[in-house]
Structures are given as structure tokens and as C-alpha cells.
Design a protein around this motif. Structure first.
Motif, PDB file in Angstrom:
ATOM      1  N   ALA A 565       0.831  -1.209   0.000  1.00  0.00           N
ATOM      2  CA  ALA A 565       0.000   0.000   0.000  1.00  0.00           C
ATOM      3  C   ALA A 565       0.861   1.254   0.000  1.00  0.00           C
ATOM      4  O   ALA A 565       0.505   2.266  -0.628  1.00  0.00           O
ATOM      5  CB  ALA A 565      -0.927   0.005   1.216  1.00  0.00           C
ATOM      6  N   ASN A 566       1.986   1.204   0.699  1.00  0.00           N
ATOM      7  CA  ASN A 566       2.897   2.350   0.703  1.00  0.00           C
ATOM      8  C   ASN A 566       3.682   2.467  -0.591  1.00  0.00           C
ATOM      9  O   ASN A 566       3.902   3.563  -1.106  1.00  0.00           O
ATOM     10  CB  ASN A 566       3.897   2.230   1.865  1.00  0.00           C
ATOM     11  CG  ASN A 566       3.280   2.511   3.213  1.00  0.00           C
ATOM     12  OD1 ASN A 566       2.349   3.296   3.337  1.00  0.00           O
ATOM     13  ND2 ASN A 566       3.798   1.862   4.248  1.00  0.00           N
ATOM     14  N   GLN A 567       4.115   1.327  -1.137  1.00  0.00           N
ATOM     15  CA  GLN A 567       5.053   1.340  -2.254  1.00  0.00           C
ATOM     16  C   GLN A 567       4.384   1.378  -3.623  1.00  0.00           C
ATOM     17  O   GLN A 567       4.994   1.868  -4.588  1.00  0.00           O
ATOM     18  CB  GLN A 567       5.962   0.103  -2.165  1.00  0.00           C
ATOM     19  CG  GLN A 567       6.838   0.085  -0.926  1.00  0.00           C
ATOM     20  CD  GLN A 567       7.655  -1.188  -0.797  1.00  0.00           C
ATOM     21  OE1 GLN A 567       7.837  -1.925  -1.782  1.00  0.00           O
ATOM     22  NE2 GLN A 567       8.164  -1.469   0.396  1.00  0.00           N
ATOM     23  N   ALA A 568       3.166   0.865  -3.731  1.00  0.00           N
ATOM     24  CA  ALA A 568       2.497   0.826  -5.040  1.00  0.00           C
ATOM     25  C   ALA A 568       0.995   1.028  -4.897  1.00  0.00           C
ATOM     26  O   ALA A 568       0.204   0.221  -5.403  1.00  0.00           O
ATOM     27  CB  ALA A 568       2.805  -0.495  -5.737  1.00  0.00           C
ATOM     28  N   PRO A 569       0.555   2.090  -4.237  1.00  0.00           N
ATOM     29  CA  PRO A 569      -0.885   2.265  -4.003  1.00  0.00           C
ATOM     30  C   PRO A 569      -1.687   2.406  -5.278  1.00  0.00           C
ATOM     31  O   PRO A 569      -2.865   2.037  -5.328  1.00  0.00           O
ATOM     32  CB  PRO A 569      -0.950   3.534  -3.154  1.00  0.00           C
ATOM     33  CG  PRO A 569       0.299   4.289  -3.501  1.00  0.00           C
ATOM     34  CD  PRO A 569       1.334   3.244  -3.735  1.00  0.00           C
ATOM     35  N   GLN A 570      -1.057   2.906  -6.323  1.00  0.00           N
ATOM     36  CA  GLN A 570      -1.764   3.147  -7.579  1.00  0.00           C
ATOM     37  C   GLN A 570      -2.159   1.863  -8.294  1.00  0.00           C
ATOM     38  O   GLN A 570      -3.001   1.888  -9.208  1.00  0.00           O
ATOM     39  CB  GLN A 570      -0.890   4.004  -8.514  1.00  0.00           C
ATOM     40  CG  GLN A 570       0.339   3.291  -9.081  1.00  0.00           C
ATOM     41  CD  GLN A 570       1.514   3.178  -8.104  1.00  0.00           C
ATOM     42  OE1 GLN A 570       1.462   3.708  -6.987  1.00  0.00           O
ATOM     43  NE2 GLN A 570       2.570   2.497  -8.533  1.00  0.00           N
TER      44      GLN A 570
END
Length: 705
Positions: A565-570
Motif C-alpha cells: 500500500a505504501n510502495q504501489a498504491p496506484q
């Protein structure tokens, strides 16, 4: 939110915030707190105050209740969908189901359910299944009036007359041992508290060995023996473990000759044994050594040992004499193979069954005394296969379990002499037709060139055109393999057109021991990269639209969700993080938190600067930032003994501060349960239906076929 609750919540909100209006999430107070590392590094933790080891602090409880009330508001419009999902899931369950009976010392043992009841009945019949039923434990009666109830071990004495069992009515995995005379049905007065769920009888049918837990850390610290009819306070200490990185259990060998004490840490093992007929002193089979793991059984006059000693990374099997006390006495039997992970074995008079893993899939190898070998066959490209209950060794019949993402769990019996195979039972799934679903096995090349296996299932008619919805699950820690087994609850997703995927990422052991070691300690980032890379490739191949991807994980898989969620939320529209381990550094710095010291060789010891810095880079709580997050459904249990409730509570509070997106974040705390959620076969489906409804709503998928 109820008026009384609004007033209570208002007392813990920041000074410029009043009672929350509808659909306004709680805003927890900030109390500056500094977390210090032994080497001097410091971090600020404004929500540290949410930790209460006793679970009694009024402000903390008010905050959790406020989050529950907010979740109630957010999901209220989804209640019809939640109810529909729950009814679908429960409707597939054969309510009066029973397990496959297993024979042991002249009795057939089984568990069965009665229609409408949450808990099983444990029972047996003497001689044959036509004999009168003897009820060992009616867990429905035992659980009456309790919000949570679980039975751990239930062990029958060697003369078949006495039952010892462990029970937990809190969910914190601190068990109580109870006893029953099976001849009279009388529950005996003996009671032993603060224990692990693991017990074993000695041959005298009066002496029980058990493992005592530390009441604070919950570590297994002492083995004791209890003589029936005497007070627990007089129980004799048999063994005490001084190294708090080790777990401990007790057992009995295949041939009933020895009782064992098994000790294991993340990277080391040790077995101690004593004659079951006179267990006065336990002998070390082979002294522990760092990076040497082994587990042992005794049969046919020798020890049979699975070990990674002598650079056998994927394990080999050795033998040793009955009086062995050192590894120098071990003799190789089944050789190590770089391409095959040996996971276990079962010993029989006429053959040995070996549970293995090759090319990411499980298999069972049959090894015969004359050197011949054979393999139990499978019929699908992605499946799970393993040894079932084989309580008797003097038989040519091997029981094993087979399942896949489309095949319900099936128990087979294979005659290793004639080759005849009998189906003993297939998990009944009412209204389910496996021919309507397709399972696939695909391989995704991760960013470092490593190929990651992925198991997929979808309903026939699905078109890989890039418009669909995907629900991706993974775990990726402790060497635990998430094999493609049937999950009847997932059918509700498939019937709505969702593709379900299990990403077999590094940190698990699907591809062998190296797969695990490449996803732990200073290589943990590989776990997160693999998960994201699988998502992106499945979207690229058309399994889902980029904005219609859900991700799910629990416990260490919840850490995975937090990091991703922090590293690739998109890359994700919605995530489910159940009992998530998200405050990695603070937890691992505190040896008083249950089970922490056992984890140093999994995550690293942050008292050492190298590990501290590495863990700090991915710890979900420490890396929440000002960015748009996907919708999140976060769940925990107030009494969780493995991931303390305050980790997700703090994480959600911080997400509320920094999230710049507009998708909802909800946080559900089960105030009566621990790590596994609610007990009872139906109760837990209410929780699952709620999270499923949340996910499907976010994906824009609500209608079934």
C-alpha cells in the motif's frame, strides 16, 4: 453513531474536533512518544498510547469502539450484499457433515457437525463404525455462553480410558488442560492453566506431559509432568528452555516407544527423547547447532530424521540408532536434491511416504524396501497434495488429501501393493459444479528476472480482455507455502466474474528452501516486489482492468499489504489486511511483546543497526506518507496474541492523517477474539462476508449470476 458513544469518543479526539458527524472517521489524539533503539536511534510515535497490554484503558477502548461504529456506518449500505454473501457461503456447507474416520488402537475416531451448530462433536466407536457412538467432547455445549471457544489437543491415554484436552475461551492461545474419564463420562477436577495446546500421555495412563507458557511473552518455556489426581502446583519440572528464540512441543514416536520434546527456532532444532514406559530422563538426540534443522521419528528399531545438515538446503532423510546422541551417528538414506524440497514423511511396515515439493507443486513419493519408488499421480496443472491421517503403520493403504482451486478437498486411500485407489470422501459443496470453473498456472517474471508461479481460477465464460476484476492473495513469510487448494467462499467471487489469484511469492517455500531465504531478513523487499510484479503482469495480460484489482493478506500477509500500500498504491483499488503485522520495528525492539524473540531470524534483530535500517525502510507504519491510498478494510482481534491489536490501530490512525485519496478506510476490531477471529464454523463467515462486500463494492461488482 449513538449519542453516548459520540460523547465518549469526543473526549479522546484532538481539541479542535467535536463529536464526529455521519461518515466522518474518528481522529485519535496524538501524544508524542519517543521509541529508542539500543544504539541511540530514535523515532517519534504519536499513537503509542493506543497500546494497553491489559486491554482496559477507557480511551483506547473508546477509540476502537468509535472505529467500529464508523465501519458500521460505511458498510451499512452494503448490508444486503453482505447478507447475500453470507447466505451463499453458508448454503454451500453440508451442515451435518463428518470427517473420515481414522482407526487407532481399536477405535475409530472422527468429528461430526450437527445442523445449525457452530462447533464439532468429537467421537469414537469401538471396533467398527457400526458400534455405539461414544462422545468424547461436545464442543457446542462447552462453548455455550462464550464469545470465543477453541479446543487444541485432545489426547486419549494408551489404555483408551482417559481423555486430556486443552481449551481456550479468550482467543489469546493461553490454554487450560482438562481431563475426562471415558468409562464414566465424568469430567475430572484436575485443571492446569497457562499452557500451550500440546499434551501427551505416558504409558502408565496417569502421567501427562505438557508445555507451560510464559504468561506475558506467551513463549513455551517449560515442560512439566502432571500425575492425575494431584494438584497442578505439585507438577514436576521436566525441562526448561533458556533460549527465548525457541518454541517447544511434546509428542510420541510412530512406534510408541518414545516420548519426545521438540524444540525449534527459525534456524535450529533439537529433539530430546525418553522411553514412553518410563520417561524419567530425556536424552538429546543431537545437540542444537545454528543453521541445522531436523525433525525425527522412531520406527522399526531406528530413528528416521529429516534434516538440512551438511548443506542439504532442501533437506534429506537420514537414519540413526535408537540410542543416538550425536549427528556423527547419522547415516544418509534419502539424498538431498537441489530441485526437490522434502517437507515430511510417514513410516509404514512396507513402505515410506515422502511429502515433497517440486517446481512449485506438492507431490507424494513412495519409497519401498527394495529401492523401488513411485509417485502419487495428480490430474490438474495447479493443485495441492499431502499426507492425510495415517494413524496405523501395519497397512499397505496410504491416505492422502488432494485439492485444487476447482476441486474440493478429497481424501483418497491408495493401496501401495496393488495400485487400487479408493475415494474415501470429497468435501461436500452444495450447489457447486466444478466443471463450470477453470484453473490455470502462469509464471510471471519479476523485476530481478526470477520467475514467480501464480495459480488462477475463474468461472467459465471469463474473457481476458482487460476489463475484469481481480482478487489477488498472498502470504510470503516463514517459509509457509500458500498452495492452490479449494476455498468454497471464493466461489462467491468467481460467480460474480472475479478472477482469484494466489501469488506464490518469495518468503514462502513453494519453490524450495532458497525461495524462502530470498524473501526474509535483508531480502524481504523481494516479497513485496514479487506481489506487485504479479499484479502488473496479470493486468498486462488482460486478467483485470488496472483500476479493478483487489489485494488481500493476513498476519505477515497483512505486513505485505501494508508495505505494498505504501510502495504501489496506484496498482490497487482496494485491499484487505487482516490482523496485519504493520509496526515492525517498534514490535521487534520490544522483547516483552509475545513471541518477539522467536522472530529475530525471520525479520532481523533491530537492536543491530543493519537490520534496524533495513526494516525501517519497509515497515508499513513507519512509511505511511502523504499520498492517495486504495480503499482499505483492516481487521483485528482485541485479544490477538500474535499481532497485537495496537499495530493496526496505530496504522489506521496514521493513515487517516496522511491519506490524500478519497477511498474509504475502515477498521473492524473483534472485541472478543484473537488472531484467528471469531470461533465457530458459521460466525467467522459473517466477518468474511463483510470484507467481501466491501471489496466487491469497491470493484463495482455486486451481482451474481
Amino acid at each position: 453513531m449513538k449519542p453516548a458513544l459520540c460523547l465518549l469518543v469526543a473526549s479522546l479526539m484532538t481539541s479542535n474536533v467535536h463529536a464526529a458527524p455521519a461518515l466522518t472517521p474518528p481522529d485519535a489524539e496524538k501524544h508524542p512518544h519517543t521509541v529508542k533503539a539500543p544504539f541511540g536511534a530514535t523515532r517519534s510515535d504519536d499513537y503509542y498510547w493506543l497500546r494497553d497490554d491489559k486491554r482496559e484503558d477507557a480511551k483506547m477502548l473508546a477509540y476502537l469502539n468509535a472505529e467500529n461504529a464508523y465501519t458500521d456506518q460505511v458498510v451499512a449500505p452494503l448490508k444486503p450484499l453482505e447478507d447475500t454473501l453470507y447466505k451463499e457461503i453458508v448454503a454451500r456447507i453440508k451442515q451435518d457433515d463428518a470427517s473420515v474416520p481414522s482407526r487407532d488402537r481399536g477405535y475409530w475416531y472422527y468429528t461430526r457437525f450437527e445442523t445449525g451448530k457452530d462447533y464439532p462433536i468429537q467421537a469414537r466407536r469401538k471396533g467398527s463404525m457400526e458400534a455405539p457412538e461414544e462422545i468424547l467432547l461436545d464442543i457446542n455445549t462447552m462453548a455455550e455462553g462464550k464469545g470465543y471457544f477453541n479446543v487444541g489437543d485432545a489426547d486419549v491415554s494408551q489404555d483408551n480410558h482417559l481423555l486430556a484436552w486443552t481449551e481456550d475461551d479468550v482467543g489469546r492461545r493461553q490454554y487450560v488442560i482438562r481431563f475426562k474419564d471415558l468409562r464414566t463420562g465424568e469430567v475430572l477436577p484436575d485443571r492446569i492453566e497457562n499452557v500451550s495446546p500440546n499434551v501427551v500421555w505416558a504409558d502408565d495412563n496417569r502421567t501427562l506431559f505438557y508445555v507451560e507458557n510464559d504468561p506475558d511473552t506467551l513463549l513455551t518455556v517449560r515442560v512439566k509432568k502432571h500425575v492425575l489426581g494431584t494438584p497442578a502446583s505439585s507438577d514436576v519440572l521436566v525441562y526448561e528452555e533458556k533460549d527465548d528464540s525457541f518454541y517447544m512441543g511434546v509428542g510420541r514416536t510412530r512406534d510408541d516407544r518414545f516420548l519426545t520434546i521438540e524444540l525449534h527456532s527459525t534456524v535450529s532444532s533439537e529433539t530430546r527423547y525418553a522411553p514412553a514406559a518410563d520417561p524419567q530422563a530425556f536424552t538429546v538426540l543431537a545437540p542444537r547447532a545454528r543453521d541445522v534443522e531436523y525433525d525425527a521419528d522412531h520406527f522399526n528399531g531406528r530413528w528416521v530424521i529429516r534434516t538440512n545438515a551438511a548443506d542439504a538446503k532442501n533437506f534429506k532423510i537420514v537414519t540413526a540408532p535408537s540410542d543416538a546422541t550425536a549427528r556423527s551417528q547419522w547415516k544418509d538414506w534419502v539424498a538431498h536434491d537441489d530441485a526437490v524440497l522434502i517437507e515430511g514423511f510417514e513410516l509404514f511396515d512396507g513402505f515410506t511416504a515422502i511429502a515433497e515439493r517440486s517446481n512449485g507443486l506438492e507431490r507424494v513419493r513412495l519409497l519401498f524396501p527394495d529401492g523401488r519408488q513411485d509417485y502419487v499421480k495428480a490430474d490438474e496443472p495447479a493443485y495441492s497434495m499431502g499426507l492425510a491421517a495415517n494413524s496405523e503403520h501395519d497397512t499397505p493403504w496410504l491416505r492422502y488429501a488432494y485439492t485444487s482451486l476447482t476441486t474440493p478437498t478429497t481424501t483418497y486411500e491408495l493401496n501401495t501393493v496393488t495400485g487400487e485407489r479408493r475415494q474415501l470422501k470429497q468435501q461436500p459443496v452444495i450447489g457447486y459444479d466444478p466443471s463450470q470453473y477453470t484453473t490455470e498456472r502462469v509464471w510471471v517474471t519479476a523485476r530481478d528476472g526470477v520467475k514467480v508461479p501464480v495459480s488462477l481460477v475463474y468461472r467459465n465464460g471469463f474473457k481476458k480482455d482487460g476489463t475484469g476484476a481481480l482478487y489477488q492473495y498472498a502470504y510470503g513469510s516463514y517459509g509457509m507455502s500458500m498452495d492452490p487448494g479449494f476455498n468454497q467462499t471464493v466461489v462467491s467471487l468467481l460467480d460474480r466474474g472475479v478472477v482469484y489469484a494466489i501469488a506464490h511469492i518469495r518468503g514462502g517455500q513453494e519453490m524450495g528452501r532458497a525461495w524462502y531465504e530470498d524473501g526474509k531478513l535483508l531480502k524481504k523487499q523481494n516479497t513485496f516486489n514479487d506481489f506487485v510484479d504479479v499484479t502488473r503482469e496479470l493486468v498486462r495480460q488482460g486478467y483485470a482492468a488496472k483500476d479493478r484489482v483487489a489485494a488481500s493478506g493476513g498476519s505477515a500477509g497483512g505486513l505485505l499489504m501494508g508495505a505494498v500500500a505504501n510502495q504501489a498504491p496506484q496498482d490497487y483499488r482496494v485491499m484487505v489486511a487482516q490482523v496485519p503485522f504493520v509496526d515492525v520495528v517498534t514490535t521487534m525492539l520490544d522483547a516483552s511483546i509475545p513471541l518477539t524473540t522467536n522472530e529475530y531470524d525471520e525479520w532481523g534483530n533491530p537492536e543491530q543497526r543493519e537490520y534496524y535500517d533495513y526494516m525501517l525502510k519497509y515497515s508499513p507504519y513507519d512509511n505511511v506518507s502523504k499520498q492517495a491510498y486504495p480503499a482499505l478494510f483492516v481487521g483485528t482481534g482485541l485479544w490477538d496474541s500474535q499481532v497485537q491489536y495496537w499495530e493496526p490501530a496505530k496504522w489506521v490512525a496514521k493513515l487517516r492523517d496522511d491519506n490524500t485519496g478519497h477511498f474509504p478506510i475502515v477498521f473492524r476490531t473483534n472485541m472478543d477474539a484473537g488472531h484467528g477471529g471469531k470461533s465457530g464454523r458459521f460466525q467467522r463467515y459473517h466477518e468474511l462476508a463483510e470484507s467481501y462486500a466491501f471489496v466487491l463494492d469497491q470493484l463495482g461488482v455486486t451481482q451474481g449470476r
